[in-house]
Structure formats: C-alpha cells, structure tokens
Design an enzyme around this catalytic site. Structure first.
Site, mmCIF file in Angstrom:
data_model
loop_
_atom_site.group_PDB
_atom_site.id
_atom_site.type_symbol
_atom_site.label_atom_id
_atom_site.label_comp_id
_atom_site.label_asym_id
_atom_site.label_seq_id
_atom_site.Cartn_x
_atom_site.Cartn_y
_atom_site.Cartn_z
ATOM 1 C CD GLU A 82 -1.768 -2.061 1.810
ATOM 2 O OE1 GLU A 82 -0.882 -2.451 2.329
ATOM 3 O OE2 GLU A 82 -2.573 -3.162 1.640
ATOM 4 C CG ASN A 141 5.112 8.133 -0.418
ATOM 5 O OD1 ASN A 141 6.224 8.775 -0.966
ATOM 6 N ND2 ASN A 141 5.303 7.290 0.576
ATOM 7 C CE1 TYR A 194 7.562 0.253 -3.325
ATOM 8 C CE2 TYR A 194 5.906 2.035 -2.929
ATOM 9 C CZ TYR A 194 6.965 1.358 -2.624
ATOM 10 O OH TYR A 194 7.473 1.209 -1.229
HETATM 11 C C1 COA Z 1 10.123 5.941 -0.933
HETATM 12 C C2 COA Z 1 11.523 5.617 -0.413
HETATM 13 C C3 COA Z 1 11.792 4.312 0.429
HETATM 14 C C4 COA Z 1 12.510 5.654 -1.493
HETATM 15 O O1 COA Z 1 13.766 5.329 -1.318
HETATM 16 P P1 COA Z 1 15.104 5.995 -2.341
HETATM 17 O O2 COA Z 1 16.049 5.052 -1.929
HETATM 18 O O3 COA Z 1 15.229 7.343 -2.229
HETATM 19 O O4 COA Z 1 14.417 5.647 -3.767
HETATM 20 P P2 COA Z 1 15.055 6.064 -5.189
HETATM 21 O O5 COA Z 1 16.436 6.541 -4.873
HETATM 22 O O6 COA Z 1 14.790 5.021 -6.227
HETATM 23 O O7 COA Z 1 14.193 7.278 -5.245
HETATM 24 C C5 COA Z 1 12.967 7.488 -5.541
HETATM 25 C C6 COA Z 1 12.279 8.605 -5.818
HETATM 26 O O8 COA Z 1 12.680 9.629 -4.715
HETATM 27 C C7 COA Z 1 12.873 10.864 -5.336
HETATM 28 N N1 COA Z 1 14.243 11.525 -4.805
HETATM 29 C C8 COA Z 1 15.395 11.572 -5.420
HETATM 30 N N2 COA Z 1 16.254 12.170 -4.831
HETATM 31 C C9 COA Z 1 15.497 12.276 -3.690
HETATM 32 C C10 COA Z 1 15.930 13.043 -2.656
HETATM 33 N N3 COA Z 1 17.244 13.287 -2.452
HETATM 34 N N4 COA Z 1 15.093 12.913 -1.691
HETATM 35 C C11 COA Z 1 13.916 12.667 -1.538
HETATM 36 N N5 COA Z 1 13.317 11.933 -2.763
HETATM 37 C C12 COA Z 1 14.346 11.842 -3.883
HETATM 38 C C13 COA Z 1 12.900 10.632 -6.966
HETATM 39 O O9 COA Z 1 11.546 11.101 -7.585
HETATM 40 C C14 COA Z 1 12.870 9.238 -7.143
HETATM 41 O O10 COA Z 1 12.535 8.888 -8.355
HETATM 42 P P3 COA Z 1 13.108 8.910 -9.710
HETATM 43 O O11 COA Z 1 14.652 8.301 -9.440
HETATM 44 O O12 COA Z 1 12.429 8.262 -10.855
HETATM 45 O O13 COA Z 1 13.428 10.406 -10.092
HETATM 46 C C15 COA Z 1 11.956 6.973 0.335
HETATM 47 O O14 COA Z 1 11.918 8.110 -0.195
HETATM 48 C C16 COA Z 1 11.633 6.946 1.861
HETATM 49 O O15 COA Z 1 12.179 6.298 2.631
HETATM 50 N N6 COA Z 1 10.481 7.662 2.173
HETATM 51 C C17 COA Z 1 9.904 7.837 3.501
HETATM 52 C C18 COA Z 1 9.050 6.443 3.687
HETATM 53 C C19 COA Z 1 8.266 6.104 2.746
HETATM 54 O O16 COA Z 1 7.562 7.003 2.259
HETATM 55 N N7 COA Z 1 8.261 4.718 2.540
HETATM 56 C C20 COA Z 1 7.479 3.992 1.350
HETATM 57 C C21 COA Z 1 6.075 3.753 1.997
HETATM 58 S S1 COA Z 1 4.878 2.826 0.761
#
Ligand code: COA
Length: 158
Positions: free
Chosen positions: A111, A116, A123
């Site tokens: 989910e 977000n 995803y």
């Molecule tokens: C969602 C999450 C797990 C992604 O982790 P991540 O290791 O940053 O993943 P990615 O490197 O693949 O980046 C995903 C997207 O984040 C965005 N992103 C890129 N740099 C970023 C930064 N410095 N800070 C935040 N978001 C960023 C981009 O949109 C990227 O997509 P793109 O590569 O297509 O441009 C992380 O943002 C997170 O921990 N968020 C808070 C918890 C959460 O929401 N978990 C998911 C619940 S369903």
C-alpha cells in the site's frame, strides 16, 4: 574514479539489535511512525526484515515483508533522508523479491499513499501496477487518506 553510491551500501537481514537504529529513521520519515513494539513483534512473529548499511555498518534503510498463501506483502520500506535518491530502496526491494520468489509467492504487493510521490515513482519504475484503492486506509492531518494497492507479478502467466 567515481563509484555508484548504491554499490557502497550493504544489505543484510534485520536483527533485534537493529531496532533502535531503524526506529530513529522511522521517526523522522513518517508522520505516523511505527513504534518499537511493532518492529519487535514483526521480527518475533517471523516476518522477514532487511537493513541497508553504509561503509561504517550504520543502518541507512530497512524493509519488512510478510509472505502468506502465495502473496508477499511489503509492510515497510524506508531510507534515511540523507541517503534518498540513490536507489537504496531498489536494493531492498530486490532482496524482498528474491525472498518472495523463494517462498513461492506469485505476487508482491504493498500500500502507498497517493501523496507519496517518491515512493510511487520508485514502484512504477520497478513495474508495480495499481490494482485497487483502499478508502480511508491511512490516518492524515486532514482526516483519513486512501491507500493505493500496488502489485507486481513474480511469476509469468502461462
Ligand atoms: C520511498 C523511499 C523508500 C524511496 O527510497 P530511495 O532509496 O530514495 O528510492 P530511489 O532512489 O529509487 O528514489 C525514488 C524517487 O525519490 C525521489 N528522490 C530523488 N532524490 C531524492 C532525494 N534526495 N530526497 C527525496 N526524494 C528523492 C525521486 O523522485 C526518485 O524517483 P526517480 O529516481 O524516478 O527520480 C524513500 O523516499 C523513503 O524512505 N520515504 C519515506 C518512507 C516511505 O514513504 N516509504 C514508502 C512507503 S510505501
């Protein structure tokens, strides 16, 4: 010579001793974070957990997965704010995918909040498709927020 940042990240199984470090990331990452008891209960009941670690072995991300009757479900996936955007989450999803396949799951589900954007981009890139909406699933500052239910097949259809 430059090295891809994610290559410096290690992935290993989550241990009970990781919970304080995991909790510290959880609390700065979510408006409605899980508490310590939830993480400990997940490990106690046998859900699979992983942590991503940096070169100093510090925890910089984590994931939890449940697998039951052919369905694997991502319960939590989170990366420390200063390590985001470097595909660390992708490595954690890879670890969960391998485990789910090993446990004979046919689909990997999760989910996500419609708001977000970072998670939804991740995803989508990894091939998850939206299959349903769960109305009012999450608490939010302005009342409940829906959840999008996303799914990715792990086995090819015949
Ligand atoms: C969602 C999450 C797990 C992604 O982790 P991540 O290791 O940053 O993943 P990615 O490197 O693949 O980046 C995903 C997207 O984040 C965005 N992103 C890129 N740099 C970023 C930064 N410095 N800070 C935040 N978001 C960023 C981009 O949109 C990227 O997509 P793109 O590569 O297509 O441009 C992380 O943002 C997170 O921990 N968020 C808070 C918890 C959460 O929401 N978990 C998911 C619940 S369903």
């Amino acid at each position: 010579m430059s090295v891809e940042p994610q290559l410096l990240i290690g992935i290993r199984g989550m241990r009970a001793g990781d919970v304080p470090a995991v909790l510290a990331i959880e609390e700065v990452s979510y408006g409605y974070p899980w508490n310590e008891r939830i993480f400990r209960d997940c490990l106690r009941v046998g859900y699979r957990g992983w942590v991503a670690t940096d070169l100093d072995e510090a925890v910089v991300g984590y994931a939890l997965l449940s697998v039951a009757v052919g369905e694997a479900h991502i319960l939590n996936l989170c990366v420390a704010p200063d390590l985001r955007g470097q595909r660390v989450a992708e490595r954690l999803v890879e670890a969960m995918t391998r485990q789910a396949r090993a446990d004979n799951a046919e689909v990997l589900m999760l989910e996500v909040r419609p708001s977000n954007k970072s998670a939804r981009r991740l995803y989508k890139r990894l091939g998850f498709k939206r299959i349903a909406t769960r109305p009012g699933y999450y608490p939010g500052p302005e009342g409940r927020e829906d959840a999008l239910l996303l799914s990715r097949r792990l086995v090819d259809l015949a």
